[in-house]
Scaffold this motif. Structure first.
Motif, mmCIF file in Angstrom:
data_model
loop_
_atom_site.group_PDB
_atom_site.id
_atom_site.type_symbol
_atom_site.label_atom_id
_atom_site.label_comp_id
_atom_site.label_asym_id
_atom_site.label_seq_id
_atom_site.Cartn_x
_atom_site.Cartn_y
_atom_site.Cartn_z
ATOM 1 N N LEU A 165 0.921 -0.977 -0.239
ATOM 2 C CA LEU A 165 -0.028 -0.252 0.366
ATOM 3 C C LEU A 165 0.910 0.772 -0.417
ATOM 4 N N ARG A 166 0.668 2.375 -1.157
ATOM 5 C CA ARG A 166 1.757 3.313 -1.302
ATOM 6 C C ARG A 166 0.932 4.061 -0.646
ATOM 7 N N TYR A 167 0.830 4.952 0.829
ATOM 8 C CA TYR A 167 0.135 6.395 0.987
ATOM 9 C C TYR A 167 1.247 7.116 0.793
ATOM 10 N N PHE A 168 0.245 8.319 0.169
ATOM 11 C CA PHE A 168 0.754 9.365 -0.315
ATOM 12 C C PHE A 168 0.632 10.249 1.648
ATOM 13 N N ASN A 169 0.003 11.874 1.606
ATOM 14 C CA ASN A 169 0.130 12.315 2.761
ATOM 15 C C ASN A 169 -0.817 12.027 4.320
ATOM 16 N N ALA A 170 -0.105 11.033 4.476
ATOM 17 C CA ALA A 170 -0.980 10.055 5.759
ATOM 18 C C ALA A 170 -1.003 11.092 6.846
ATOM 19 N N ALA A 171 -2.026 11.834 7.390
ATOM 20 C CA ALA A 171 -2.546 12.620 7.791
ATOM 21 C C ALA A 171 -3.920 12.552 8.878
ATOM 22 N N GLY A 172 -4.250 13.534 9.908
ATOM 23 C CA GLY A 172 -5.231 12.944 10.594
ATOM 24 C C GLY A 172 -4.715 12.135 12.030
ATOM 25 N N ALA A 173 -6.151 12.278 12.199
ATOM 26 C CA ALA A 173 -5.899 11.805 14.054
ATOM 27 C C ALA A 173 -6.724 10.895 14.412
ATOM 28 N N ASN A 174 -6.938 9.731 15.070
ATOM 29 C CA ASN A 174 -7.740 8.948 15.568
ATOM 30 C C ASN A 174 -8.937 10.326 16.473
ATOM 31 N N PRO A 175 -10.417 10.415 15.271
ATOM 32 C CA PRO A 175 -11.908 10.933 15.688
ATOM 33 C C PRO A 175 -11.278 11.336 17.614
ATOM 34 N N ASP A 176 -11.915 10.295 17.820
ATOM 35 C CA ASP A 176 -11.972 11.260 19.439
ATOM 36 C C ASP A 176 -10.749 11.565 20.121
ATOM 37 N N GLY A 177 -9.735 11.452 19.804
ATOM 38 C CA GLY A 177 -8.201 12.454 19.942
ATOM 39 C C GLY A 177 -7.476 10.791 20.982
ATOM 40 N N LEU A 178 -7.897 9.963 20.695
ATOM 41 C CA LEU A 178 -6.770 9.050 21.456
ATOM 42 C C LEU A 178 -5.570 8.785 20.695
ATOM 43 N N LEU A 179 -5.382 8.703 19.739
ATOM 44 C CA LEU A 179 -4.323 8.896 19.153
ATOM 45 C C LEU A 179 -4.129 9.457 17.989
ATOM 46 N N VAL A 310 -11.579 18.187 8.134
ATOM 47 C CA VAL A 310 -11.686 17.495 8.715
ATOM 48 C C VAL A 310 -10.533 16.730 9.633
ATOM 49 N N ILE A 311 -9.536 16.147 8.294
ATOM 50 C CA ILE A 311 -8.250 15.969 8.685
ATOM 51 C C ILE A 311 -7.334 17.136 9.635
ATOM 52 N N VAL A 312 -7.370 18.014 9.513
ATOM 53 C CA VAL A 312 -6.696 19.011 10.456
ATOM 54 C C VAL A 312 -7.404 19.219 11.673
ATOM 55 N N GLN A 313 -9.355 19.217 11.542
ATOM 56 C CA GLN A 313 -10.163 19.277 12.902
ATOM 57 C C GLN A 313 -8.771 18.026 14.451
ATOM 58 N N HIS A 314 -9.550 16.970 13.580
ATOM 59 C CA HIS A 314 -9.047 15.566 13.718
ATOM 60 C C HIS A 314 -7.209 15.529 14.532
ATOM 61 N N ALA A 315 -6.565 16.402 13.648
ATOM 62 C CA ALA A 315 -5.122 16.321 13.890
ATOM 63 C C ALA A 315 -4.908 17.385 15.339
ATOM 64 N N TRP A 316 -5.990 18.595 14.998
ATOM 65 C CA TRP A 316 -6.067 19.845 16.638
ATOM 66 C C TRP A 316 -7.112 18.807 17.452
ATOM 67 N N THR A 317 -7.712 18.470 17.938
ATOM 68 C CA THR A 317 -7.549 17.980 18.830
ATOM 69 C C THR A 317 -6.899 16.700 19.070
ATOM 70 N N TRP A 318 -5.963 16.678 18.852
ATOM 71 C CA TRP A 318 -5.237 15.608 19.290
ATOM 72 C C TRP A 318 -4.173 16.222 19.806
ATOM 73 N N GLU A 319 -3.513 17.205 18.571
ATOM 74 C CA GLU A 319 -2.283 18.714 19.234
ATOM 75 C C GLU A 319 -2.637 19.174 20.964
ATOM 76 N N LEU A 320 -4.307 19.319 20.802
ATOM 77 C CA LEU A 320 -4.450 19.460 22.376
ATOM 78 C C LEU A 320 -4.427 18.945 23.183
ATOM 79 N N ASN A 321 -5.476 17.717 22.896
ATOM 80 C CA ASN A 321 -3.965 16.583 23.624
ATOM 81 C C ASN A 321 -2.952 16.661 23.730
ATOM 82 N N THR A 322 -1.877 16.758 23.484
ATOM 83 C CA THR A 322 -0.168 16.127 23.227
ATOM 84 C C THR A 322 0.000 16.956 24.366
#
Ligand SMILES: NC(=O)c1ccc[n+]([C@@H]2O[C@H](COP(=O)([O-])OP(=O)(O)OC[C@H]3O[C@@H](n4cnc5c(N)ncnc54)[C@H](O)[C@@H]3O)[C@@H](O)[C@H]2O)c1
Ligand SMILES: O=c1ccn([C@@H]2O[C@H](COP(=O)(O)OP(=O)(O)O[C@H]3O[C@H](CO)[C@@H](O)[C@H](O)[C@H]3O)[C@@H](O)[C@H]2O)c(=O)[nH]1
Length: 326
Positions: A165-179, A310-322
């Motif tokens: 599986l050749r990923y292009f740019n993997a992004a985002g995060a678990n929608p629940d903010g767990l990962l 949506v991708i950025v929103q999920h990553a933002w939730t994670w950033e706030l959790n980190t």
């Protein structure tokens, strides 16, 4: 099903481990924690070890009767690979061959490999389909391409079926903010932009604004990590149902520029983001966009979390959790 996830403590692997656990699989993570985190493994056992350690791998395969192996473990930084190629060939090629050797010994026949758009090199056309020539331009891409090239021989000689599986740019995060993405150092655009928004970084530096693109900045195909994991799940069903060895490009099929990512992050976070400009980063193609028609036709895969906001929103939730890891 018993599934071995190599690199399951890393960014994409940890999302996969969680998904497999949720689907009722018995999942075992094998990870040396060189860049992963033990607390990111939310399902099954974590066995700490290195793919260079053949006896440890044999013990692992002896203990569990694996139905399939998903292989996420590797070194992943393109820039570093140019200066330290030996590490990349050692870990991404030699250690993967160790893993394949033990799979052969224990007659484990299903292999799902994390490959990359970097195997294509400078695009000759976009969107990039599976027929696009593979001419990698850095050791990272070449290390993945080498493994892609040996897998048909393992199929022919040992009956090992594989999906690359050749990923292009993997992004985002678990929608629940767990990962989420927790690389050290972080080199990927979206988490860096969000660190600038949260104040963990002073600013974001744009590498090149003189590309032949509408706003002059590089265009990439950002694909949500959950959609990538779904593709692995479908690839697993495909192999278990007797599918032949195949390679698939995975992306959304739409490109966003660096400036569009920054603007989206400003809108999602409501925070100011200071932007500075620097020269182009060596080896960055202007535009990388995937044609995932084959994954759709053969695996039945379709990305769902395709909106950049949506991708950025999920990553933002994670950033706030980190902040809890600081
Ligand atoms: N992140 C992306 O945008 C992207 C794009 C294309 C392909 N990929 C590929 O996807 C895979 C996962 O990427 P990621 O972003 O989750 O990386 P990551 O660094 O977060 O995860 C890799 C994991 O593998 C482990 N590991 C590395 N070498 C090991 C070894 N020798 N033995 C045992 N464990 C080892 C690390 O500790 C880490 O937990 C990689 O193979 C990468 O090349 C990633
Ligand atoms: O501080 C930064 C970081 C990145 N970028 C730019 O943002 C874009 C995306 O960069 P990055 O997030 O580092 O991803 P890529 O370099 O495109 O590489 C990712 O995506 C490739 C496939 O497209 C995979 O092969 C790689 O493994 C994966 O790291 C590129 O144009 C970079 O020049 C910046 O302008 N500033």
């Amino acid at each position: 099903m018993n599934i071995l996830v190599c690199g399951g403590a890393g960014y994409i692997g940890s999302h996969m481990v969680k998904m497999l656990g949720g689907k009722g699989c018995n999942v075992v993570t094998f990870d040396n924690l060189s860049s992963g985190h033990a607390d990111a493994v939310l399902s099954g056992a974590l066995v700490q070890g290195c793919l260079s350690d053949t006896p440890a791998l044999r013990n692992l395969f002896f203990q569990y009767q694996f139905d399939a192996v998903m292989h996420f473990a590797s070194c992943i930084q393109v820039g570093e690979s140019v200066h330290k190629p030996a590490i990349y060939y050692q870990n991404n090629v030699a250690n993967t061959l160790n893993l394949l050797q033990v799979m052969v010994e224990f007659e484990v026949k299903n292999f799902i490999f994390s490959s990359t758009a970097a195997t294509f090199g400078e695009p000759q056309y976009t969107p990039i389909d599976e027929k696009h020539p593979q001419l990698p331009i850095n050791p990272y891409g070449r290390s993945k391409w080498l493994i892609e090239q040996v897998l048909p021989d393992y199929d022919h000689a040992y009956g090992m079926k594989s999906v690359c599986l050749r990923y292009f740019n993997a992004a985002g995060a678990n929608p629940d903010g767990l990962l989420g993405e927790r690389h050290e150092p972080e080199t990927h655009l979206i988490p860096l932009v969000l660190q600038a928004a949260s104040g963990r970084r002073k600013n974001i530096t744009v590498f090149g604004a003189d590309y032949d693109t509408p706003d002059g900045t590089c265009i990439r195909d950002y694909i949500h990590v959950e959609d990538l994991c779904e593709a692995h799940w479908l690839a697993l069903q495909y192999l278990r149902n007797g599918g032949t060895s195949q390679n698939f490009n995975l992306g959304n099929g739409q490109g966003f520029s660096v400036s569009q990512v920054i603007d989206t992050a400003k809108a999602v976070t409501g925070k100011p983001i200071e932007v500075t400009y620097a020269d182009r980063r060596a080896g960055d193609p202007a535009r990388l966009v995937a044609d995932s028609t084959a994954a759709n036709a053969i695996l039945g895969w379709k990305p769902y979390l395709t909106e950049l906001s949506v991708i950025v929103q999920h990553a933002w939730t994670w950033e706030l959790n980190t902040t809890r890891f600081d």
